[in-house]
Design an enzyme around this catalytic site. Structure first.
Site, PDB file in Angstrom:
ATOM      1  N   ARG A  60     -39.150  -8.637 114.227  1.00  0.00           N
ATOM      2  CA  ARG A  60     -38.504  -9.023 112.976  1.00  0.00           C
ATOM      3  C   ARG A  60     -37.140  -8.361 112.937  1.00  0.00           C
ATOM      4  O   ARG A  60     -36.796  -7.604 113.834  1.00  0.00           O
ATOM      5  CB  ARG A  60     -39.371  -8.687 111.737  1.00  0.00           C
ATOM      6  CG  ARG A  60     -40.299  -7.555 111.905  1.00  0.00           C
ATOM      7  CD  ARG A  60     -39.983  -6.225 111.329  1.00  0.00           C
ATOM      8  NE  ARG A  60     -38.836  -6.125 110.514  1.00  0.00           N
ATOM      9  CZ  ARG A  60     -37.846  -5.282 110.751  1.00  0.00           C
ATOM     10  NH1 ARG A  60     -37.869  -4.494 111.828  1.00  0.00           N
ATOM     11  NH2 ARG A  60     -36.822  -5.191 109.951  1.00  0.00           N
ATOM     12  N   ARG A 110     -38.464 -18.856 110.694  1.00  0.00           N
ATOM     13  CA  ARG A 110     -37.969 -17.992 109.601  1.00  0.00           C
ATOM     14  C   ARG A 110     -36.550 -18.475 109.248  1.00  0.00           C
ATOM     15  O   ARG A 110     -35.646 -18.364 110.074  1.00  0.00           O
ATOM     16  CB  ARG A 110     -37.973 -16.521 110.025  1.00  0.00           C
ATOM     17  CG  ARG A 110     -39.378 -15.996 110.349  1.00  0.00           C
ATOM     18  CD  ARG A 110     -39.441 -14.486 110.300  1.00  0.00           C
ATOM     19  NE  ARG A 110     -39.300 -13.984 108.947  1.00  0.00           N
ATOM     20  CZ  ARG A 110     -39.071 -12.699 108.663  1.00  0.00           C
ATOM     21  NH1 ARG A 110     -38.945 -11.812 109.633  1.00  0.00           N
ATOM     22  NH2 ARG A 110     -38.962 -12.291 107.413  1.00  0.00           N
ATOM     23  N   ASP A 155     -29.410 -10.263 106.686  1.00  0.00           N
ATOM     24  CA  ASP A 155     -29.909 -11.351 107.529  1.00  0.00           C
ATOM     25  C   ASP A 155     -28.920 -12.504 107.611  1.00  0.00           C
ATOM     26  O   ASP A 155     -28.970 -13.314 108.530  1.00  0.00           O
ATOM     27  CB  ASP A 155     -31.253 -11.850 107.001  1.00  0.00           C
ATOM     28  CG  ASP A 155     -32.306 -10.784 107.214  1.00  0.00           C
ATOM     29  OD1 ASP A 155     -32.297  -9.795 106.464  1.00  0.00           O
ATOM     30  OD2 ASP A 155     -33.101 -10.909 108.157  1.00  0.00           O
TER      31      ASP A 155
HETATM   32  O1  MRU Z   1     -38.370  -9.633 107.038  1.00  0.00           O
HETATM   33  P1  MRU Z   1     -37.613  -8.807 108.026  1.00  0.00           P
HETATM   34  O2  MRU Z   1     -38.243  -7.492 108.301  1.00  0.00           O
HETATM   35  O3  MRU Z   1     -37.276  -9.570 109.270  1.00  0.00           O
HETATM   36  O4  MRU Z   1     -36.248  -8.554 107.274  1.00  0.00           O
HETATM   37  C1  MRU Z   1     -35.286  -7.676 107.779  1.00  0.00           C
HETATM   38  C2  MRU Z   1     -34.371  -7.275 106.718  1.00  0.00           C
HETATM   39  O5  MRU Z   1     -34.173  -7.936 105.733  1.00  0.00           O
HETATM   40  C3  MRU Z   1     -33.709  -5.999 106.848  1.00  0.00           C
HETATM   41  O6  MRU Z   1     -33.415  -5.589 105.538  1.00  0.00           O
HETATM   42  C4  MRU Z   1     -32.470  -5.911 107.610  1.00  0.00           C
HETATM   43  O7  MRU Z   1     -31.543  -5.223 106.886  1.00  0.00           O
HETATM   44  C5  MRU Z   1     -31.800  -7.147 107.963  1.00  0.00           C
HETATM   45  S1  MRU Z   1     -32.197  -7.492 109.556  1.00  0.00           S
HETATM   46  C6  MRU Z   1     -31.238  -6.386 110.351  1.00  0.00           C
END
Ligand code: MRU
Length: 372
Positions: free
Chosen positions: A54, A97, A251
């Site tokens: 993730r 995703r 993201d």
């Molecule tokens: O759902 P995830 O664990 O994939 O989301 C990751 C995030 O949102 C983190 O906050 C992160 O800051 C962004 S990915 C580097």
């Protein structure tokens, strides 16, 4: 990064068998350090959807390797079918995703690279090389983010009595969320290695608990002082002068500087604004969406299974990882995975090319090749 003295990336090709991709299974951390094999593109899809991997950068890198695995699967077909098979797999990977823009970027980059090659043999070679490039670039960008971001921490430390900088972070934007180094944590590791006194407040980050499970584990392994806090603690700490700086990841960030990040980030940004605390977002340029402007209207927000809100997973006294029900069985629950922090709440963006304000002009000055 090092785990028990050994350097790991979060994804790599098996050096003994180059048709296998290896990942760290993040579902088992921090209680078990387990390496898993991806042997086909369907494995890459499951790994992304079910969060064995993730974080924006790592999702992108996994999609890149997933396309390489798809090219191996397709190699038994003719050239026409090869291309359409890759397009199909690309669609499936993109659907796993929706919020992290790195995923679609990696799939499209692979499709473009592969389509330029004529022979099936060369298509596979280029797919492997492109996957490696996506991963290497991610690691390199994160390393450079750390070199820029550390200057902010250094500056705060110099101007503070006692010099200790308290940084608050949300979710996991560490090396586990990328191929190496991390985005938000890259500056933190850099500061710690330079012996700047720091302490990190780690939001638990419900419902998946990436902060409690992953950021805490990473910081622990690196020796960085940290304290895990319930998600709603940040505002209180800020009101009492216990936070000097907030750094999160993202993201997807629009060209206007609106930031999509793990659910709850917006509330941290509001509290930071109210308390006059700098709120920075660290990102490799692969997390910019150069086509979107208005994050709230345009960024697709993933809604995950509500079961993730109703259940929690952890280690029992008997040393087993188990999942338990928190709510009445019948409860309704909803699980929005991300929210959008408007650019006006973001003090600055820490990128591989330097730090800029969260607005279109400053972002494009740093990345002029995206000017129209
Ligand atoms: O759902 P995830 O664990 O994939 O989301 C990751 C995030 O949102 C983190 O906050 C992160 O800051 C962004 S990915 C580097």
């Amino acid at each position: 990064m090092n785990v028990n003295g050994k350097h790991y990336r979060t994804i790599w090709i098996d050096p003994k068998e180059n048709t296998i991709v290896k990942i760290i299974n993040q579902r088992e951390l921090p209680h078990k350090f387990e390496i898993e094999n991806l042997i086909g593109s369907a494995d890459a899809e499951v790994a992304i959807r079910d969060m064995y991997v993730r974080g924006a950068g790592l999702i992108g890198a996994t999609a890149g390797y997933g396309m390489y695995l798809a090219s191996l699967e397709a190699s038994i077909q003719n050239k026409e079918k090869f291309n359409s098979y890759l397009i199909q797999v690309g669609k499936r990977l993109k659907a796993t995703r929706p919020t992290a823009v790195n995923l679609a970027l990696a799939v499209d980059r692979q499709l473009e690279a592969i389509s330029k090659e004529e022979s099936l043999e060369n298509k596979i070679i280029i797919a492997k090389e492109t996957a490696k490039k996506i991963a290497d670039e991610d690691a390199d960008s994160c390393r450079r983010i750390g070199e820029h971001g550390v200057k902010l921490i250094e500056e705060i430390s110099k101007n503070k009595d006692g010099g200790r900088v308290n940084i608050l972070t949300h979710c996991n934007a560490g090396w586990l969320a990328f191929v190496d180094y991390g985005s938000a944590t890259s500056s933190i590791y850099n500061a710690f290695d330079k012996k700047i006194p720091i302490h990190v407040w780690v939001d638990i980050t419900g419902p998946w608990n990436q902060g409690a499970k992953l950021t805490a584990w990473e910081l622990e392994k690196h020796g960085v002082p940290y304290t895990v806090i319930a998600d709603n603690t940040g505002g209180h700490l800020m009101q009492h002068g216990l936070v000097d700086l907030v750094i999160t990841g993202t993201d997807r960030t629009t060209i206007a500087g609106d930031v999509a990040n793990k659910i709850g980030t917006y509330l941290k940004a509001l509290a930071a604004k109210d308390n006059n605390i700098p709120f920075y977002v660290a990102l490799p340029s692969s997390s910019f969406d150069w086509k979107m402007k208005d994050g709230i209207k345009e960024i697709p927000i993933e809604e995950r299974d509500s079961e993730e809100v109703k259940y929690a997973t952890g280690l029992t006294k008997g040393n087993k990882i188990e999942r338990v029900l928190l709510t009445p069985k019948e409860s309704n629950a909803v699980n929005y995975s991300f929210d959008v922090t408007p650019a006006r709440l973001v003090t600055g963006l820490i990128t591989e090319r330097g730090i800029c304000k969260a607005n279109e002009e400053d972002i494009l000055n740093l990345f002029p090749e995206h000017k129209k």
